[in-house]
Write an enzyme that holds these catalytic residues in place. Structure first.
Site, PDB file in Angstrom:
ATOM      1  N   ASN A 149     -21.402  -0.277  -5.403  1.00 51.90           N
ATOM      2  CA  ASN A 149     -21.165   0.689  -4.650  1.00 51.90           C
ATOM      3  C   ASN A 149     -20.977   0.107  -3.011  1.00 51.90           C
ATOM      4  O   ASN A 149     -21.846  -0.499  -2.560  1.00 51.90           O
ATOM      5  CB  ASN A 149     -22.434   1.916  -4.368  1.00 51.90           C
ATOM      6  CG  ASN A 149     -22.466   2.780  -5.482  1.00 51.90           C
ATOM      7  OD1 ASN A 149     -22.393   2.407  -6.501  1.00 51.90           O
ATOM      8  ND2 ASN A 149     -22.169   4.084  -5.267  1.00 51.90           N
ATOM      9  N   ASP A 167       0.914  -1.334   0.001  1.00 52.11           N
ATOM     10  CA  ASP A 167       0.066   0.181   0.009  1.00 52.11           C
ATOM     11  C   ASP A 167       0.960   1.309  -0.190  1.00 52.11           C
ATOM     12  O   ASP A 167       1.994   1.258   0.808  1.00 52.11           O
ATOM     13  CB  ASP A 167      -0.818   0.113   1.083  1.00 52.11           C
ATOM     14  CG  ASP A 167      -2.008   0.993   1.157  1.00 52.11           C
ATOM     15  OD1 ASP A 167      -3.248   0.218   1.188  1.00 52.11           O
ATOM     16  OD2 ASP A 167      -1.975   2.168   0.798  1.00 52.11           O
ATOM     17  N   TYR A 212     -11.598   7.913 -14.634  1.00 56.12           N
ATOM     18  CA  TYR A 212     -11.404   6.811 -13.650  1.00 56.12           C
ATOM     19  C   TYR A 212     -11.948   5.464 -14.276  1.00 56.12           C
ATOM     20  O   TYR A 212     -11.387   4.471 -14.055  1.00 56.12           O
ATOM     21  CB  TYR A 212     -12.244   7.268 -12.441  1.00 56.12           C
ATOM     22  CG  TYR A 212     -12.675   6.141 -11.396  1.00 56.12           C
ATOM     23  CD1 TYR A 212     -11.414   5.539 -10.502  1.00 56.12           C
ATOM     24  CD2 TYR A 212     -13.812   5.460 -11.311  1.00 56.12           C
ATOM     25  CE1 TYR A 212     -11.616   4.617 -10.016  1.00 56.12           C
ATOM     26  CE2 TYR A 212     -14.006   4.369 -10.506  1.00 56.12           C
ATOM     27  CZ  TYR A 212     -12.821   3.790  -9.757  1.00 56.12           C
ATOM     28  OH  TYR A 212     -13.241   2.763  -8.756  1.00 56.12           O
ATOM     29  N   ARG A 251     -28.639   3.404  -6.509  1.00 50.35           N
ATOM     30  CA  ARG A 251     -27.342   2.759  -6.634  1.00 50.35           C
ATOM     31  C   ARG A 251     -27.459   1.359  -6.035  1.00 50.35           C
ATOM     32  O   ARG A 251     -28.337   1.085  -5.307  1.00 50.35           O
ATOM     33  CB  ARG A 251     -26.125   3.261  -5.609  1.00 50.35           C
ATOM     34  CG  ARG A 251     -25.620   4.860  -6.305  1.00 50.35           C
ATOM     35  CD  ARG A 251     -25.003   4.879  -7.375  1.00 50.35           C
ATOM     36  NE  ARG A 251     -24.280   5.983  -8.061  1.00 50.35           N
ATOM     37  CZ  ARG A 251     -24.926   6.911  -8.663  1.00 50.35           C
ATOM     38  NH1 ARG A 251     -26.171   6.582  -9.148  1.00 50.35           N
ATOM     39  NH2 ARG A 251     -24.346   7.917  -9.333  1.00 50.35           N
TER      40      ARG A 251
HETATM   41  N1  UDP Z   1     -24.425  11.629  -3.122  1.00 49.36           N
HETATM   42  C1  UDP Z   1     -25.306  12.202  -2.065  1.00 49.36           C
HETATM   43  N2  UDP Z   1     -25.015  13.164  -0.927  1.00 49.36           N
HETATM   44  C2  UDP Z   1     -23.536  12.853  -0.911  1.00 49.36           C
HETATM   45  C3  UDP Z   1     -22.590  12.169  -1.592  1.00 49.36           C
HETATM   46  C4  UDP Z   1     -23.138  11.534  -2.686  1.00 49.36           C
HETATM   47  O1  UDP Z   1     -26.525  12.351  -2.489  1.00 49.36           O
HETATM   48  O2  UDP Z   1     -23.230  13.521   0.023  1.00 49.36           O
HETATM   49  C5  UDP Z   1     -25.153  10.708  -4.260  1.00 49.36           C
HETATM   50  C6  UDP Z   1     -24.402  10.807  -5.494  1.00 49.36           C
HETATM   51  O3  UDP Z   1     -24.778  12.119  -6.254  1.00 49.36           O
HETATM   52  C7  UDP Z   1     -24.631   9.716  -6.309  1.00 49.36           C
HETATM   53  C8  UDP Z   1     -24.875   8.675  -5.118  1.00 49.36           C
HETATM   54  O4  UDP Z   1     -24.939   9.450  -3.854  1.00 49.36           O
HETATM   55  O5  UDP Z   1     -25.680   9.967  -7.064  1.00 49.36           O
HETATM   56  C9  UDP Z   1     -23.556   7.896  -5.062  1.00 49.36           C
HETATM   57  O6  UDP Z   1     -22.529   8.595  -4.925  1.00 49.36           O
HETATM   58  P1  UDP Z   1     -21.094   8.041  -4.596  1.00 49.36           P
HETATM   59  O7  UDP Z   1     -20.008   9.022  -4.773  1.00 49.36           O
HETATM   60  O8  UDP Z   1     -21.071   7.462  -3.123  1.00 49.36           O
HETATM   61  O9  UDP Z   1     -21.003   6.637  -5.632  1.00 49.36           O
HETATM   62  P2  UDP Z   1     -20.958   6.965  -7.231  1.00 49.36           P
HETATM   63  O10 UDP Z   1     -21.623   8.200  -7.713  1.00 49.36           O
HETATM   64  O11 UDP Z   1     -19.362   7.013  -7.586  1.00 49.36           O
HETATM   65  O12 UDP Z   1     -21.736   5.756  -7.375  1.00 49.36           O
END
Ligand code: UDP
Length: 302
Positions: free
Chosen positions: A175, A34, A146, A214
Site C-alpha cells: 500500500n 498518460d 484487478y 496493511r
Molecule cells: N479502509 C478503511 N477506511 C477507508 C478506506 C479503507 O478502513 O475509508 C480500509 C480497507 O477496508 C482496507 C484498508 O483500509 O482494509 C486498506 O484499504 P485500501 O483501499 O487503501 O487498500 P487495499 O484494500 O487495496 O489494500
C-alpha cells in the site's frame, strides 16, 4: 554528457508524478505517457518542458509507440487501472488496460532495446496469503479482475525477459501512500479518504472493526528503490515492495486523531497484509526509511 532518457507511463498519477520528480532530480530527461483518466496535469505542472515531455495517449490502443521510446534507457511502466470494486464491474476494461497495455509497452521497449523495464505489479496477487510477512514465493491467488490483470501483466513482463533477454523487473507494490494520492475516487484508498475527511472535518471511516492490517510504504521510499533498481544489473526478477511493517487501520486512526465512524466491510478485503522485503533489501542494498508515524505527519501537515 548525454542525458538519461526515462519513460514513465502513468506519469501524471500519484506514484508516477512522484517518480518523475525524482528522475528529474537525478538529471534524467523524462517522457510521460498518460491518458489522464486518473492522472492530473497539475501533478506535473511544476516541471519545465525541456525536462519533462507529456503525451496524452492510451497505452492500450494500437498506436505507434516507437517514436516516444526511441533512445530510451529506462521504462517505468506504472500506467493502469486501479481499484478492486470497479474491476469486478468491468473486467474486460481492466484486461485491456492492464494486460494489453503492458504488452504494448513491452513491445515498444523491446524494439528500441531499453536498458531496463520496471513494472508496477500488485501485492493483490497473493489474495489472502497463508504466510505473513509474505515472500515472493507465496502461492498466487488472484481473487478479483484487478489482481488477475495486474498479475497477467507481470507474467508478460517476466516472459519477455526470458524470450527476448530483456532486463525486466516486476515490483509487487503493497500500500503506497504520500502526497498527490488520488482523493476523488469512490472506492478511495484509506489515506485518500482520511485526507478528504480530515480536510472537511468529517469523521474518519473505519471499515469493519479496523483491526485489519496493511503494509504501508511511503512514496519516497518506493522511488528510492526504483532508482536503485534502474541502476542495478538485475534482470528477470520479481520483488515485493513494501515497508516490511504491518499497521492496522485503528493504529492509523489513532496517529491521525479526531472523530471516527465504523462502516461495513468491503468484498474481498483481506485481514492482513505485510511484505517480506528481504529479497529486495539484499539485492539492491535498500531499506525503507520513513516510519508510518513520520509519513502520516508529513502527509497531514502539508
Ligand atoms: N479502509 C478503511 N477506511 C477507508 C478506506 C479503507 O478502513 O475509508 C480500509 C480497507 O477496508 C482496507 C484498508 O483500509 O482494509 C486498506 O484499504 P485500501 O483501499 O487503501 O487498500 P487495499 O484494500 O487495496 O489494500
Amino acid at each position: 554528457m548525454k542525458k538519461i532518457k526515462s519513460i514513465v507511463t502513468g506519469g501524471a498519477g500519484f506514484i508516477g508524478s512522484n517518480l518523475v520528480d525524482r528522475l528529474v532530480k537525478e538529471g534524467h530527461k523524462v517522457i510521460v505517457l498518460d491518458n489522464f483518466v486518473s492522472g492530473k496535469k497539475r501533478n506535473l505542472s511544476h516541471h519545465l518542458k525541456k525536462n519533462v515531455k507529456i503525451f496524452k495517449l492510451d497505452i492500450s490502443k494500437k498506436l505507434k509507440f516507437d517514436k516516444y521510446f526511441k533512445g530510451a534507457n529506462y521504462v517505468f511502466h506504472l500506467a493502469g487501472l486501479a481499484e478492486i470494486v470497479p474491476s469486478i464491474k468491468n473486467p474486460k476494461k481492466y484486461f485491456i488496460n492492464n494486460t494489453l497495455g503492458t504488452l504494448n509497452m513491452l513491445e515498444a521497449a523491446r524494439k528500441v532495446k531499453v536498458d531496463k523495464f520496471i513494472y508496477a505489479a500488485s501485492s493483490s496477487c497473493y489474495g489472502s496469503p497463508k504466510k505473513i510477512p509474505t515472500s515472493e514465493t507465496e502461492k498466487i491467488d488472484t481473487k478479483h479482475p484487478y489482481a488477475f490483470t495486474k498479475f497477467l501483466g507481470e507474467e508478460a513482463v517476466m516472459n519477455y525477459a526470458i524470450f527476448f533477454g530483456m532486463h525486466n523487473i516486476s515490483c509487487r507494490f503493497f500500500n503506497v501512500y504520500g502526497p498527490r494520492l488520488n482523493t476523488t475516487s469512490q472506492y478511495g484508498a484509506v489515506f485518500s479518504n482520511f485526507l478528504t475527511q480530515k480536510k472537511k472535518n468529517k469523521p474518519l471511516t473505519i471499515v469493519g472493526n479496523g483491526k485489519q492490517t496493511r503494509d504501508f510504504i511511503h512514496i519516497d521510499d518506493l522511488t528510492n528503490a526504483f532508482i536503485k533498481l534502474s541502476k542495478s544489473n538485475l534482470k528477470n526478477k520479481i520483488y515485493n515492495l513494501g515497508s516490511g511493517k504491518e499497521t492496522s487501520i485503528n493504529q492509523i486512526v489513532n496517529i491521525i486523531g479526531g472523530k471516527k465512524i465504523f462502516i461495513p466491510r468491503r468484498p474481498g478485503d483481506p485481514n492482513r497484509s505485510c511484505a517480506n522485503i528481504q529479497k529486495i533489501q539484499r539485492d539492491i542494498n535498500w531499506k525503507p526509511e520513513i516510519s508510518i508515524k513520520e509519513g502520516i505527519q508529513r502527509l497531514f501537515n502539508n
